[in-house]
Design a protein around this motif. Structure first.
Motif, PDB file in Angstrom:
ATOM      1  N   LYS A  85       0.819  -1.209   0.000  1.00 57.56           N
ATOM      2  CA  LYS A  85       0.000   0.000   0.000  1.00 57.56           C
ATOM      3  C   LYS A  85       0.861   1.271   0.000  1.00 57.56           C
ATOM      4  O   LYS A  85       0.563   2.227  -0.702  1.00 57.56           O
ATOM      5  CB  LYS A  85      -0.897  -0.011   1.244  1.00 57.56           C
ATOM      6  CG  LYS A  85      -1.865   1.136   1.295  1.00 57.56           C
ATOM      7  CD  LYS A  85      -2.863   0.964   2.426  1.00 57.56           C
ATOM      8  CE  LYS A  85      -3.724   2.213   2.548  1.00 57.56           C
ATOM      9  NZ  LYS A  85      -4.330   2.303   3.882  1.00 57.56           N
ATOM     10  N   LYS A  86       1.949   1.263   0.770  1.00 57.35           N
ATOM     11  CA  LYS A  86       2.656   2.524   1.023  1.00 57.35           C
ATOM     12  C   LYS A  86       3.959   2.688   0.242  1.00 57.35           C
ATOM     13  O   LYS A  86       4.472   3.800   0.153  1.00 57.35           O
ATOM     14  CB  LYS A  86       2.910   2.675   2.528  1.00 57.35           C
ATOM     15  CG  LYS A  86       1.598   2.514   3.276  1.00 57.35           C
ATOM     16  CD  LYS A  86       1.553   3.109   4.625  1.00 57.35           C
ATOM     17  CE  LYS A  86       0.111   3.129   5.120  1.00 57.35           C
ATOM     18  NZ  LYS A  86      -0.031   3.486   6.515  1.00 57.35           N
ATOM     19  N   CYS A  87       4.497   1.618  -0.274  1.00 55.60           N
ATOM     20  CA  CYS A  87       5.812   1.739  -0.935  1.00 55.60           C
ATOM     21  C   CYS A  87       5.830   1.233  -2.379  1.00 55.60           C
ATOM     22  O   CYS A  87       6.600   1.734  -3.203  1.00 55.60           O
ATOM     23  CB  CYS A  87       6.885   0.971  -0.168  1.00 55.60           C
ATOM     24  SG  CYS A  87       6.877   1.213   1.622  1.00 55.60           S
ATOM     25  N   PHE A  88       5.016   0.223  -2.670  1.00 51.77           N
ATOM     26  CA  PHE A  88       5.184  -0.468  -3.954  1.00 51.77           C
ATOM     27  C   PHE A  88       4.884   0.403  -5.173  1.00 51.77           C
ATOM     28  O   PHE A  88       5.392   0.124  -6.257  1.00 51.77           O
ATOM     29  CB  PHE A  88       4.323  -1.743  -3.996  1.00 51.77           C
ATOM     30  CG  PHE A  88       5.014  -2.944  -3.414  1.00 51.77           C
ATOM     31  CD1 PHE A  88       5.874  -2.806  -2.333  1.00 51.77           C
ATOM     32  CD2 PHE A  88       4.817  -4.220  -3.933  1.00 51.77           C
ATOM     33  CE1 PHE A  88       6.527  -3.905  -1.779  1.00 51.77           C
ATOM     34  CE2 PHE A  88       5.460  -5.316  -3.398  1.00 51.77           C
ATOM     35  CZ  PHE A  88       6.308  -5.176  -2.315  1.00 51.77           C
ATOM     36  N   ASP A  89       4.071   1.463  -5.005  1.00 54.13           N
ATOM     37  CA  ASP A  89       3.790   2.327  -6.161  1.00 54.13           C
ATOM     38  C   ASP A  89       5.091   2.820  -6.788  1.00 54.13           C
ATOM     39  O   ASP A  89       5.156   3.045  -7.998  1.00 54.13           O
ATOM     40  CB  ASP A  89       2.946   3.539  -5.735  1.00 54.13           C
ATOM     41  CG  ASP A  89       1.456   3.218  -5.828  1.00 54.13           C
ATOM     42  OD1 ASP A  89       1.122   2.098  -6.289  1.00 54.13           O
ATOM     43  OD2 ASP A  89       0.638   4.074  -5.428  1.00 54.13           O
ATOM     44  N   CYS A  90       6.102   3.022  -5.964  1.00 46.18           N
ATOM     45  CA  CYS A  90       7.377   3.540  -6.493  1.00 46.18           C
ATOM     46  C   CYS A  90       8.539   2.564  -6.325  1.00 46.18           C
ATOM     47  O   CYS A  90       9.655   2.857  -6.745  1.00 46.18           O
ATOM     48  CB  CYS A  90       7.756   4.845  -5.809  1.00 46.18           C
ATOM     49  SG  CYS A  90       6.504   6.116  -5.932  1.00 46.18           S
ATOM     50  N   HIS A  91       8.315   1.408  -5.666  1.00 43.86           N
ATOM     51  CA  HIS A  91       9.458   0.532  -5.394  1.00 43.86           C
ATOM     52  C   HIS A  91       9.206  -0.918  -5.794  1.00 43.86           C
ATOM     53  O   HIS A  91       9.754  -1.834  -5.168  1.00 43.86           O
ATOM     54  CB  HIS A  91       9.841   0.594  -3.913  1.00 43.86           C
ATOM     55  CG  HIS A  91      10.446   1.897  -3.490  1.00 43.86           C
ATOM     56  ND1 HIS A  91      11.646   2.347  -3.968  1.00 43.86           N
ATOM     57  CD2 HIS A  91       9.991   2.868  -2.648  1.00 43.86           C
ATOM     58  CE1 HIS A  91      11.919   3.530  -3.429  1.00 43.86           C
ATOM     59  NE2 HIS A  91      10.925   3.867  -2.632  1.00 43.86           N
ATOM     60  N   ASP A  92       8.378  -1.108  -6.799  1.00 42.58           N
ATOM     61  CA  ASP A  92       8.170  -2.472  -7.282  1.00 42.58           C
ATOM     62  C   ASP A  92       8.074  -2.397  -8.798  1.00 42.58           C
ATOM     63  O   ASP A  92       7.154  -1.772  -9.331  1.00 42.58           O
ATOM     64  CB  ASP A  92       6.874  -3.042  -6.686  1.00 42.58           C
ATOM     65  CG  ASP A  92       6.488  -4.360  -7.345  1.00 42.58           C
ATOM     66  OD1 ASP A  92       7.382  -5.033  -7.897  1.00 42.58           O
ATOM     67  OD2 ASP A  92       5.285  -4.698  -7.317  1.00 42.58           O
ATOM     68  N   LYS A  93       9.018  -3.011  -9.477  1.00 39.75           N
ATOM     69  CA  LYS A  93       9.037  -2.815 -10.928  1.00 39.75           C
ATOM     70  C   LYS A  93       7.854  -3.498 -11.616  1.00 39.75           C
ATOM     71  O   LYS A  93       7.565  -3.218 -12.778  1.00 39.75           O
ATOM     72  CB  LYS A  93      10.379  -3.226 -11.532  1.00 39.75           C
ATOM     73  CG  LYS A  93      10.620  -4.696 -11.768  1.00 39.75           C
ATOM     74  CD  LYS A  93      11.907  -4.839 -12.574  1.00 39.75           C
ATOM     75  CE  LYS A  93      12.319  -6.237 -12.925  1.00 39.75           C
ATOM     76  NZ  LYS A  93      12.025  -7.340 -12.111  1.00 39.75           N
ATOM     77  N   ASN A  94       7.115  -4.341 -10.889  1.00 44.91           N
ATOM     78  CA  ASN A  94       5.934  -4.968 -11.492  1.00 44.91           C
ATOM     79  C   ASN A  94       4.659  -4.138 -11.324  1.00 44.91           C
ATOM     80  O   ASN A  94       3.615  -4.498 -11.849  1.00 44.91           O
ATOM     81  CB  ASN A  94       5.715  -6.359 -10.898  1.00 44.91           C
ATOM     82  CG  ASN A  94       6.899  -7.272 -11.165  1.00 44.91           C
ATOM     83  OD1 ASN A  94       7.560  -7.137 -12.200  1.00 44.91           O
ATOM     84  ND2 ASN A  94       7.193  -8.169 -10.240  1.00 44.91           N
ATOM     85  N   THR A  95       4.746  -3.052 -10.530  1.00 41.57           N
ATOM     86  CA  THR A  95       3.559  -2.200 -10.383  1.00 41.57           C
ATOM     87  C   THR A  95       3.472  -1.269 -11.599  1.00 41.57           C
ATOM     88  O   THR A  95       4.452  -0.601 -11.941  1.00 41.57           O
ATOM     89  CB  THR A  95       3.655  -1.344  -9.096  1.00 41.57           C
ATOM     90  OG1 THR A  95       3.767  -2.220  -7.978  1.00 41.57           O
ATOM     91  CG2 THR A  95       2.430  -0.457  -8.927  1.00 41.57           C
TER      92      THR A  95
END
Ligand code: HEC
Ligand code: HEC
Length: 287
Positions: A85-95
């Motif tokens: 919810k809080k980090c993956f928007d900018c820290h997951d290359k699959n998002t």
């Protein structure tokens, strides 16, 4: 007196009689033919034991690292929902970049936050963490810890819009409960499996310096064998066999304790193993 001389000559001739069988009293030949082979065998066994020890060390090291990774992936499950919810928007290359982030990407801050964020830290495989330039895991974990403690992540520009995605006290506590044990485990791992060994080149140079150079280097040429300090020259000489390093004369004479001439000065087992390893390493470098 004459009779004594004749007797002496007879004894001498009989001892060195070339037609006599194997059981002669020639101690010199026996010492030459048997001892070196036994020595070589004994050293080979020592060397194999050392190689085996190193192999087991690496097996244990791999096992310990695998455990750190498995534990970290397992404990990540406790914080996964928070992180998504809080980090993956900018820290997951699959998002996926949201549609509005894809408009005019060159000037679009959303697009840049995401691209830069993924470069700095990528959770797409959970653990080990990925990042551009492959920084160490410890440095990434400590960066996460710092960002979370300072509440400097997620970016302000983002939490202004998405207020519910700020890191709160509970999040901080659970993220730290994930990060801290991994940092500790890796530090312990590094202490236990520290492989920084003294440099082989330096070690062997020191041995040869102490045991050989005074007769075979820096202008001294006993037995027309010199320049041992000049490694490239030594390796090209007939005294080194790079196809079969342990058959090199420099090494064989050392194993057989014929060099240095004084046996008290002979290379120890450990020194011989290092010498052999070094010749092997040179052979690998200069095929
Ligand atoms: C809106 C996008 C965005 C979100 C959401 C976001 N980050 Fe970041 N993050 C970035 C960007 C952009 C950078 C690179 C900044 C830089 O290089 O100065 C970054 C860098 C980092 C770094 C590396 C800092 C360093 O010193 O190397 C860490 C660690 C980090 N973020 C952790 C987090 C954590 C933990 C979360 C969730 C709690 C999070 N971020 C949420 C955009 C974001
Ligand atoms: C105290 C002096 C001295 C030291 C120390 C010494 N050597 Fe020698 N070395 C000699 C002499 C003298 C000869 C020539 C006479 C002989 O072959 O017995 C020789 C010859 C050699 C040769 C040439 C043999 C050949 O067949 O042409 C090699 C190779 C050699 N030494 C290697 C070594 C190595 C390796 C060391 C160190 C581990 C060493 N030496 C230490 C005195 C020394």
């Amino acid at each position: 007196m004459n009779a004594l001389l004749v007797l002496l000559t007879l004894i001498l001739v009989s001892c060195s009689n070339p037609f006599q069988g194997k059981g002669t009293l020639n101690f010199k030949t026996r010492a030459f033919k048997q001892d070196p082979i036994k020595e070589e065998d004994r050293l080979r066994v020592l060397r194999e034991a050392e190689i085996e020890r190193k192999r087991l060390f690496l097996v244990e090291k791999n096992k310990a690292w695998t455990k750190i990774v498995t534990d970290a992936v397992e404990s990540f499950k406790n914080i996964e929902s928070v992180m998504v919810k809080k980090c993956f928007d900018c820290h997951d290359k699959n998002t996926k970049t949201p549609v509005y982030g894809r408009i005019l990407p060159r000037i679009n801050p959303v697009y840049h936050h995401q691209q830069d964020g993924i470069k700095a830290l990528d959770f797409s495989q959970k653990f080990p963490l990925l990042a551009q330039g492959s920084p160490s895991q410890i440095s990434l974990l400590k960066a996460i810890k710092n960002e979370v403690m300072d509440r400097s992540m997620p970016l302000k520009a983002y939490t202004i819009v998405y207020r519910s995605r700020r890191v709160n006290d509970n999040d901080q506590e659970s993220i730290l409960a994930w990060v801290d044990p991994i940092i500790q485990n890796i530090e312990e791992f590094e202490r236990k499996f520290d492989e920084t060994q003294p440099n082989l080149n330096d070690q062997v140079h020191k041995i040869l310096d102490q045991k050989c150079f005074r007769c075979h280097a820096n202008g001294i040429n006993r037995g027309s064998f010199g320049d041992m300090q000049d490694t490239p020259k030594l390796l090209r000489s007939k005294f080194v066999n790079l196809k079969n390093p342990s058959q090199s004369l420099v090494y064989k004479l050392s194993v057989e304790k014929k060099m240095p001439p004084n046996k008290r000065d002979a290379l120890s087992d450990e020194e011989l193993l290092l010498f052999n390893d070094w010749l092997d390493a040179q052979a690998r470098e200069i095929p």
